[in-house]
Design a protein around this motif. Structure first.
Motif, short mmCIF file in Angstrom:
data_model
loop_
_atom_site.label_atom_id
_atom_site.label_comp_id
_atom_site.label_asym_id
_atom_site.label_seq_id
_atom_site.Cartn_x
_atom_site.Cartn_y
_atom_site.Cartn_z
N VAL A 7 -6.38 -11.14 -1.91
CA VAL A 7 -7.76 -12.26 -2.53
C VAL A 7 -7.49 -12.31 -4.25
CG1 VAL A 7 -9.99 -10.31 -2.72
CG2 VAL A 7 -8.00 -9.05 -0.48
N GLN A 8 -8.50 -13.31 -3.78
CA GLN A 8 -8.43 -13.78 -5.05
C GLN A 8 -7.09 -14.10 -5.73
OE1 GLN A 8 -12.09 -12.30 -5.99
NE2 GLN A 8 -13.24 -13.87 -5.97
N ASP A 9 -7.26 -14.07 -6.75
CA ASP A 9 -6.36 -13.73 -8.00
C ASP A 9 -5.16 -11.92 -8.13
OD1 ASP A 9 -7.88 -11.50 -9.33
OD2 ASP A 9 -7.58 -12.48 -11.35
N GLU A 10 -5.44 -11.04 -6.71
CA GLU A 10 -4.71 -9.88 -6.26
C GLU A 10 -3.96 -10.41 -5.36
OE1 GLU A 10 -6.61 -6.19 -8.69
OE2 GLU A 10 -7.00 -6.42 -6.48
N ILE A 11 -2.55 -9.47 -5.37
CA ILE A 11 -1.84 -9.58 -4.21
C ILE A 11 -1.84 -8.07 -3.61
CG2 ILE A 11 0.00 -9.81 -2.40
CD1 ILE A 11 0.64 -12.36 -4.60
N LEU A 12 -2.83 -7.60 -2.61
CA LEU A 12 -2.34 -5.70 -2.34
C LEU A 12 -0.61 -6.18 -1.39
CD1 LEU A 12 -4.02 -3.09 -2.63
CD2 LEU A 12 -4.79 -3.42 -0.22
N LEU A 13 0.44 -4.88 -1.54
CA LEU A 13 1.06 -4.66 -1.08
C LEU A 13 0.97 -3.43 -0.20
CD1 LEU A 13 4.30 -6.01 -2.67
CD2 LEU A 13 2.65 -7.01 -1.11
N THR A 14 0.53 -2.84 1.21
CA THR A 14 0.47 -1.61 1.45
C THR A 14 2.30 -1.48 2.24
OG1 THR A 14 -1.79 -1.55 1.69
CG2 THR A 14 -0.59 -0.21 3.40
N LEU A 15 2.56 -0.18 1.24
CA LEU A 15 3.95 0.30 1.79
C LEU A 15 3.29 1.50 3.26
CD1 LEU A 15 4.77 -1.21 -1.03
CD2 LEU A 15 6.77 -0.02 -0.89
N HIS A 16 4.86 1.15 4.23
CA HIS A 16 4.47 2.42 5.00
C HIS A 16 6.40 2.87 4.92
CE1 HIS A 16 0.72 1.70 7.19
NE2 HIS A 16 1.58 -0.16 6.27
N SER A 17 6.00 4.26 4.44
CA SER A 17 7.77 5.00 3.88
C SER A 17 7.65 5.45 5.58
CB SER A 17 7.97 5.92 3.55
OG SER A 17 6.88 6.98 3.95
N PRO A 18 8.84 5.97 6.46
CA PRO A 18 9.05 6.93 7.66
C PRO A 18 9.45 7.92 7.20
CG PRO A 18 11.02 5.44 6.60
CD PRO A 18 10.47 4.86 5.94
N ALA A 19 9.21 8.94 8.92
CA ALA A 19 8.90 10.38 8.14
C ALA A 19 9.59 11.15 8.01
CB ALA A 19 8.10 10.59 9.30
N ASP A 20 11.17 10.22 8.32
CA ASP A 20 12.19 11.33 7.60
C ASP A 20 12.47 10.32 6.39
OD1 ASP A 20 13.05 8.50 8.55
OD2 ASP A 20 14.20 9.83 10.15
N ALA A 21 11.67 9.58 5.68
CA ALA A 21 12.73 8.68 4.05
C ALA A 21 12.82 9.83 3.44
CB ALA A 21 11.60 8.31 3.89
N LEU A 22 13.95 9.27 2.70
CA LEU A 22 15.04 10.07 1.70
C LEU A 22 13.68 10.46 0.57
CD1 LEU A 22 18.13 7.82 1.42
CD2 LEU A 22 17.69 10.00 2.92
N ILE A 23 13.82 12.09 0.13
CA ILE A 23 13.22 11.85 -0.30
C ILE A 23 13.36 11.86 -2.26
CG2 ILE A 23 11.86 13.73 0.07
CD1 ILE A 23 13.31 15.36 -1.83
N GLY A 24 13.10 11.78 -3.19
CA GLY A 24 13.39 11.42 -4.06
C GLY A 24 12.09 9.62 -4.86
N GLN A 25 13.81 9.55 -6.27
CA GLN A 25 12.82 8.61 -6.98
C GLN A 25 13.86 6.89 -6.48
OE1 GLN A 25 13.46 8.83 -10.92
NE2 GLN A 25 13.48 6.70 -11.21
#
Length: 692
Positions: free
Chosen positions: A90-108
């Motif tokens: 949108v104009q000068d912005e790019i919006l990234l929406t990330l979807h993680s799986p419900a069994d993704a690794l937890i942490g950093q």
């Protein structure tokens, strides 16, 4: 980031305010991005110009501090539970929406954004984006999903708890500050995982970080320091001079901070409720619904025969045989909520985890997770540690006298002694919820017998409560005495028979710890009694402060034994009772309205109830969202009957119902507690409102 004219991406906004609010992590941090798995989140990239034709973006994730696991994020919804993203410009912005799986690794995680040419060459790389991912009990596909919002508010979001202690006849409460959202507690929780033996050995540890069963097992092992770089060192008897008495603590945060600051050196000292409370903090922080459980008359069955055999010599002194069965006045563990896809159906829901080091489990001092449902049904083949936990709530109590010639004589069998009033704090307030029915069917019911038979380890023992001196009844009566006073204990012997009897009565008062360690004898009486048929004999034992103060343990508990023998009769009678000595309370007052970031003053007062002065008095104050643990020393001695007051000012940093917890210690009186609730509100100012 530098604004180069030839770069597409000039700035990154991780939108932590919006994301953390939507993911219920704003209590943890407002600046860093902290999200829960299975739930989308969005970040914004500022662009100096639109993407050149046919250029596209690629997203790569690196997991863990050592960036050893790499995940490519797919451009559209993938199959098989992968990370994927959607891109909007949108104009000068790019919006990234990330979807993680419900069994993704937890942490950093570190997120790398690549701008790719049509030929697949990297034209630009942005790699300063970091975020943390936690379990998501609000997401129905997460293994820790809990569908009831009121339970989530208690078992994830509540930073204050009540732990039950004392004995089954005198259930006592202790307020505890879990503080799972205090500054950097989340980082310490992840540091605990990184310091586990599994992580240090590097065997597939990071690949298992999405599995709540694995995480719970690691935490159960790492809260105690036996055999690893764990958080707390356990000690069950004084002295605690090289550390802190377990009864002193009022919250988990100072313990976790001390462990982290010292470079993963064990904090001294913990006992069961401290281990359980710290585990509860860590698991709630990581996003696993957790509660602290107390089991009264808890059995520790060393040899696995479902019978707690306690041996005394003829002086009624406990015979120490090294590692031996024992029964604790109370024992605390935690329950965590999850699906058990690794087990047959019927094992989902609450799982027992016990971080107190008692027995090895697959070579490690940990226990669980074990389904509460399996304990109730006697399904002892499920993992982990079901036989040990089953015995904690179901074993028989058998007491023996070992005669001087080595002959053993059974003096008491009680099939209903163990596993009483299994308790946790109610979701609906500050009162106790009894969860015994989750662990066992009603005593004596057909279903209870079936569960026992399925557990397959019980041989019926003749109950000799009714045998022995058939017509004699023995009982112990006492009030709830206050520490510092003299008090009486009355032992009643009743002759229900039609013959006169002559008997020997021995009464013994011992200093006890909550887990049945005898600290020493306070008093002993031995009398001969003649009792006419149908009559009652009352024997009074006077316990004076100056006598019991010399031997009493930090648990302020007197154990009483009454032993009745008749010449010529081969079976004596024994009765025991535990008498808790109640301590005075501190008065904690917080006058005035509590407003976010505005100074508030608490007034703490205490009156010395003893007939002797108290030296070295010190108050320790803490409260999640209010203030970090702070010590306030008392100037000079506190004379008998003297009242002392101290003031402490602080500024609340989080809204909601908060608790201020206080501990008082001195040379002769320790671990006196006080608590006050504070409701913290925002200042209603339209300018400030925009930021919070």
């Amino acid at each position: 980031m530098a604004n180069h004219h030839n770069r597409v991406i000039t700035e990154v906004d991780v939108r932590s305010h919006e994301n953390n609010l939507a993911h219920r992590t704003r209590e943890i941090d407002r600046e860093r991005l902290i999200v829960r798995r299975g739930q989308p989140f969005s970040i914004t990239l500022q662009s100096s110009e639109p993407l050149p034709p046919k250029h596209y973006m690629e997203l790569v994730l690196h997991f863990g501090k050592r960036d050893k696991t790499m995940v490519k994020v797919q451009r559209e919804r993938g199959t098989g539970g992968r990370w994927w993203f959607v891109q909007q410009e949108v104009q000068d912005e790019i919006l990234l929406t990330l979807h993680s799986p419900a069994d993704a690794l937890i942490g950093q995680y570190s997120l790398v954004v690549l701008v790719m040419s049509p030929e697949g060459h990297i034209k630009e790389k942005t790699d300063k984006i970091k975020f943390h991912l936690l379990f998501n009990p609000w997401c129905k596909d997460d293994e820790v999903y809990l569908p009831d919002e009121s339970l989530l508010q208690e078992y994830i979001m509540n930073e204050n708890g009540v732990i039950y202690m004392g004995s089954k006849d005198y259930i006592d409460t202790r307020d505890w500050s879990y503080g799972q959202f205090e500054d950097y507690v989340m980082d310490i929780c992840l540091e605990i995982l990184d310091n586990s033996n599994e992580a240090l050995k590097n065997h597939q540890d990071s690949e298992s970080r999405g599995d709540p069963v694995y995480i719970c097992r690691i935490i159960s092992a790492m809260i105690n320091s036996n055999g690893d770089r764990g958080v707390l060192s356990g000690r069950w008897q004084e002295p605690y001079t090289d550390g802190v008495s377990p009864s002193h603590w009022t919250g988990s945060v100072p313990i976790l901070q001390q462990w982290s600051k010292s470079g993963a050196r064990a904090v001294k000292y913990g006992q069961c409720w401290v281990f359980a409370a710290v585990a509860c903090t860590v698991l709630r922080c990581l996003g696993i619904p957790t509660r602290v459980i107390t089991n009264f008359n808890s059995a520790h069955d060393v040899d696995g025969n479902l019978s707690i055999d306690v041996l005394y010599n003829e002086n009624l002194e406990r015979i120490d045989r090294g590692r031996q069965d024992s029964s604790w006045n109370f024992h605390c563990w935690v329950e965590s909520w999850m699906r058990r896809s690794d087990l047959p159906n019927g094992n989902d829901g609450w799982q027992v985890l016990d971080p107190t080091p008692q027995e090895l489990s697959e070579g490690t001092f940990c226990c669980g997770p074990c389904p509460v449902a399996a304990i109730k049904e006697g399904n002892l083949s499920v993992k982990y540690d079901a036989p040990f936990i089953f015995a904690e709530v179901n074993a028989d109590m058998v007491e023996w006298i070992v005669r001087n010639d080595g002959h053993r004589q059974k003096v008491r069998v009680d099939e209903r002694y163990v596993g009483k009033y299994i308790s946790t704090k109610s979701v609906w307030g500050e009162h106790r919820e009894d969860v015994t029915q989750n662990y066992k069917y009603p005593e004596g019911s057909i279903k209870e017998r079936d569960a026992y038979n399925k557990a397959g380890q019980r041989t019926p023992v003749p109950n000799n409560e009714s045998t022995g001196l058939k017509n004699l009844q023995l009982s112990i009566k006492h009030t709830k005495p206050v520490f510092g006073t003299d008090f009486d204990v009355i032992i009643e012997v009743k002759n229900d028979g039609d013959k006169d009897v002559h008997a020997q009565l021995t009464v013994l008062a011992l200093a006890m710890t909550y887990n049945s360690i005898h600290q020493g004898e306070c008093q002993r009486q031995k009398v001969s009694i003649s009792l006419r048929a149908g009559r009652v004999h009352r024997q009074v034992l006077r316990l004076r402060y100056e006598d019991y103060v010399r031997c009493v343990s930090e648990h302020y508990l007197i154990g009483l034994k009454a032993f009745l023998e008749m010449p010529g009769e081969n079976e004596p009678i024994m009765k025991t009772a535990n008498i808790p000595l109640s301590k005075p309370e501190l008065l904690v007052q917080v006058p005035g309205k509590a407003v976010l970031f505005e100074q508030l003053t608490s007034i703490i007062s205490f009156t010395n109830p003893l007939s002797v002065p108290l030296k070295g008095g010190v108050f320790t104050v803490e409260g999640a969202g209010l203030l970090a643990a702070t010590e306030v020393p008392v100037k000079g001695d506190i004379a008998p009957g003297q009242k002392v007051s101290v003031k402490l000012s602080f500024s609340p940093v989080r809204t909601g119902v908060r608790k201020i917890l206080v501990d008082f210690d001195s040379d002769r009186l320790k671990d006196v507690k006080g608590v006050a609730a504070v409701v913290v509100r925002k200042r209603h100012n339209p300018l400030i409102m925009r930021y919070f």
